[in-house]
Scaffold this motif. Structure first.
Motif, mmCIF file in Angstrom:
data_model
loop_
_atom_site.group_PDB
_atom_site.id
_atom_site.type_symbol
_atom_site.label_atom_id
_atom_site.label_comp_id
_atom_site.label_asym_id
_atom_site.label_seq_id
_atom_site.Cartn_x
_atom_site.Cartn_y
_atom_site.Cartn_z
ATOM 1 N N GLY A 90 0.811 -1.212 0.000
ATOM 2 C CA GLY A 90 0.000 0.000 0.000
ATOM 3 C C GLY A 90 0.842 1.258 0.000
ATOM 4 N N THR A 91 0.175 2.364 0.247
ATOM 5 C CA THR A 91 0.805 3.687 0.214
ATOM 6 C C THR A 91 0.325 4.503 1.401
ATOM 7 N N LEU A 92 1.232 5.234 2.011
ATOM 8 C CA LEU A 92 0.880 6.204 3.049
ATOM 9 C C LEU A 92 1.262 7.588 2.547
ATOM 10 N N VAL A 93 0.300 8.501 2.584
ATOM 11 C CA VAL A 93 0.559 9.885 2.185
ATOM 12 C C VAL A 93 0.631 10.729 3.453
ATOM 13 N N ILE A 94 1.798 11.323 3.681
ATOM 14 C CA ILE A 94 2.094 12.010 4.939
ATOM 15 C C ILE A 94 2.311 13.490 4.680
ATOM 16 N N GLY A 95 1.686 14.325 5.482
ATOM 17 C CA GLY A 95 1.911 15.763 5.403
ATOM 18 C C GLY A 95 2.712 16.229 6.601
ATOM 19 N N ALA A 96 3.675 17.093 6.364
ATOM 20 C CA ALA A 96 4.504 17.591 7.468
ATOM 21 C C ALA A 96 5.200 18.871 7.054
ATOM 22 N N GLN A 97 5.434 19.735 8.038
ATOM 23 C CA GLN A 97 6.218 20.933 7.788
ATOM 24 C C GLN A 97 7.699 20.574 7.702
ATOM 25 N N GLU A 98 8.457 21.515 7.170
ATOM 26 C CA GLU A 98 9.889 21.287 6.954
ATOM 27 C C GLU A 98 10.612 20.925 8.246
ATOM 28 N N SER A 99 10.279 21.601 9.350
ATOM 29 C CA SER A 99 10.986 21.326 10.603
ATOM 30 C C SER A 99 10.782 19.888 11.053
ATOM 31 N N GLN A 100 9.562 19.361 10.871
ATOM 32 C CA GLN A 100 9.290 17.974 11.246
ATOM 33 C C GLN A 100 10.052 17.011 10.334
ATOM 34 N N CYS A 101 10.010 17.293 9.022
ATOM 35 C CA CYS A 101 10.698 16.417 8.064
ATOM 36 C C CYS A 101 12.192 16.358 8.334
ATOM 37 N N THR A 102 12.757 17.497 8.714
ATOM 38 C CA THR A 102 14.207 17.575 8.886
ATOM 39 C C THR A 102 14.674 17.029 10.226
ATOM 40 N N TYR A 103 13.948 17.348 11.305
ATOM 41 C CA TYR A 103 14.465 17.085 12.642
ATOM 42 C C TYR A 103 13.744 15.974 13.395
ATOM 43 N N ARG A 104 12.550 15.581 12.975
ATOM 44 C CA ARG A 104 11.803 14.611 13.758
ATOM 45 C C ARG A 104 11.563 13.290 13.027
ATOM 46 N N LEU A 105 11.290 13.345 11.727
ATOM 47 C CA LEU A 105 10.793 12.154 11.043
ATOM 48 C C LEU A 105 11.845 11.146 10.576
ATOM 49 N N PRO A 106 13.074 11.534 10.256
ATOM 50 C CA PRO A 106 14.023 10.548 9.704
ATOM 51 C C PRO A 106 14.131 9.241 10.485
ATOM 52 N N PRO A 107 14.317 9.231 11.819
ATOM 53 C CA PRO A 107 14.419 7.928 12.504
ATOM 54 C C PRO A 107 13.119 7.134 12.466
ATOM 55 N N ILE A 108 11.978 7.838 12.481
ATOM 56 C CA ILE A 108 10.686 7.156 12.401
ATOM 57 C C ILE A 108 10.539 6.481 11.036
ATOM 58 N N LEU A 109 10.907 7.201 9.992
ATOM 59 C CA LEU A 109 10.768 6.655 8.634
ATOM 60 C C LEU A 109 11.694 5.461 8.421
ATOM 61 N N LYS A 110 12.898 5.545 8.970
ATOM 62 C CA LYS A 110 13.834 4.429 8.822
ATOM 63 C C LYS A 110 13.271 3.172 9.483
ATOM 64 N N ASP A 111 12.773 3.315 10.709
ATOM 65 C CA ASP A 111 12.216 2.154 11.411
ATOM 66 C C ASP A 111 10.982 1.619 10.690
ATOM 67 N N PHE A 112 10.156 2.519 10.151
ATOM 68 C CA PHE A 112 8.949 2.075 9.456
ATOM 69 C C PHE A 112 9.306 1.300 8.185
ATOM 70 N N LYS A 113 10.280 1.803 7.410
ATOM 71 C CA LYS A 113 10.666 1.111 6.169
ATOM 72 C C LYS A 113 11.316 -0.228 6.472
ATOM 73 N N ASP A 114 12.014 -0.338 7.581
ATOM 74 C CA ASP A 114 12.572 -1.633 7.981
ATOM 75 C C ASP A 114 11.450 -2.627 8.277
ATOM 76 N N GLN A 115 10.361 -2.117 8.854
ATOM 77 C CA GLN A 115 9.245 -2.976 9.230
ATOM 78 C C GLN A 115 8.319 -3.266 8.039
ATOM 79 N N PHE A 116 8.132 -2.273 7.162
ATOM 80 C CA PHE A 116 7.215 -2.421 6.020
ATOM 81 C C PHE A 116 7.919 -1.987 4.728
ATOM 82 N N PRO A 117 8.837 -2.786 4.234
ATOM 83 C CA PRO A 117 9.622 -2.378 3.056
ATOM 84 C C PRO A 117 8.785 -2.206 1.782
ATOM 85 N N ASN A 118 7.604 -2.823 1.727
ATOM 86 C CA ASN A 118 6.799 -2.751 0.515
ATOM 87 C C ASN A 118 5.709 -1.688 0.570
#
Length: 300
Positions: A90-118
């Protein structure tokens, strides 16, 4: 009601253009028109209306899109289960401001892609909290990150994750840094470097100044927080920004915090989604991972 019709309707509802819909789906435009008319006949209500040269969803169309999205998601999940696939798609469409994308989301996204690579992740910029909320209400985002004071969500589920502190910052050597306390009247002749209209911390600063009957005339508006930071460092003005965006620059001496003593309601990073949103396995997992990551960070 066929899946093909639902896909055609969903695409048309998002593009509001039958010609673009036909190109996206590789159909003849007459096929798109025929499928929409068949849906309208089955539902016994118009889904679109044309005003001049522009196409709009009717109220029935807006309501039906919510159910069409749910039916398409359920169809995908049913196919996945019956085909024996164990890995969610499937697909997840995520909205976020620049500050969140830069400083908060990277570790969350890495863990999520490890768990759901497809599972495909799509980011859509939300330069203000109001923009993010509007896109959620329109069904254009699955989930969004906002930074705001705590407010009721109405049609949205909004969950607080972690508190954010704001910093009023200037370049080293700025005259305001010599003051033990800085009040709204001290900013009257200053150049303010602002985020876009609708940003919660810009709104806070402007409201605070307005209540004090202070109306600075020197203002510059930016889309990018990074651009604001570089302008602060260059001595072009002062700005109010989230601590997470400026703490490294303050520690390294590129900018300094002004002793701003005005009371403010606390700001929070919050995650939001539509209350009627179908909670797929990837979406539920993304929300839960975000909760764990950011709330754990707050307690450390």
């Amino acid at each position: 009601m066929e899946t093909k019709q639902l896909i055609t309707f969903k695409t048309a509802a998002e593009t509001l253009n039958f010609t673009h819909t036909a190109k996206i789906l590789n159909f003849a435009q007459s096929s798109v028109t025929a499928q929409i008319k068949a849906l309208e006949k089955e539902l016994d209500t118009p889904l679109f209306e044309r005003l001049g040269k522009r196409l709009y969803l009717t109220e029935s169309g807006r309501q039906f899109k919510i159910y069409a999205d749910k039916m398409l998601v359920l169809t995908k999940e049913a196919r996945m289960v019956t085909s024996g696939l164990e890995e969610p798609l499937g697909t997840l469409v995520i909205g976020a401001q620049e500050s969140q994308c830069t400083y908060r989301l990277p570790p969350i996204l890495k863990d999520f892609k490890d768990q759901f690579p497809n599972v495909k992740l799509i980011f859509k910029p939300a330069h203000s909290d109001e923009m993010a909320k509007e896109k959620l209400l329109e069904g254009n985002l699955d989930v969004a990150f906002i930074m705001d004071t705590l407010k009721p969500g109405d049609a949205l589920t909004i969950e607080s994750l972690t508190q954010d502190r704001m910093k009023l910052v200037a370049a080293p050597g700025h005259a305001l840094l010599n003051k033990s306390e800085v009040f709204p009247k001290d900013l009257e002749q200053e150049t303010l470097l602002l985020t876009e209209t609708g940003c919660s911390y810009r709104t806070y600063l402007e409201n605070t100044l307005r209540e004090a009957e202070i109306y600075p005339t020197n203002k510059f508006e930016f889309v990018s927080i990074e651009a604001i930071k570089q302008c602060v460092i260059a001595g072009l003005g002062i700005a109010i920004l989230p601590e997470m965006a400026v703490e490294k620059d303050i520690k390294e001496g590129f900018m300094k915090e002004i002793k701003w003593k005005q009371p403010a309601s606390p700001f929070f990073t919050q995650i939001a989604w539509h209350k009627d949103k179908l909670m797929t396995i990837p979406l539920q997992s993304f929300i839960e991972l975000t909760r764990r990551t950011l709330k754990d960070t707050q307690t450390k």
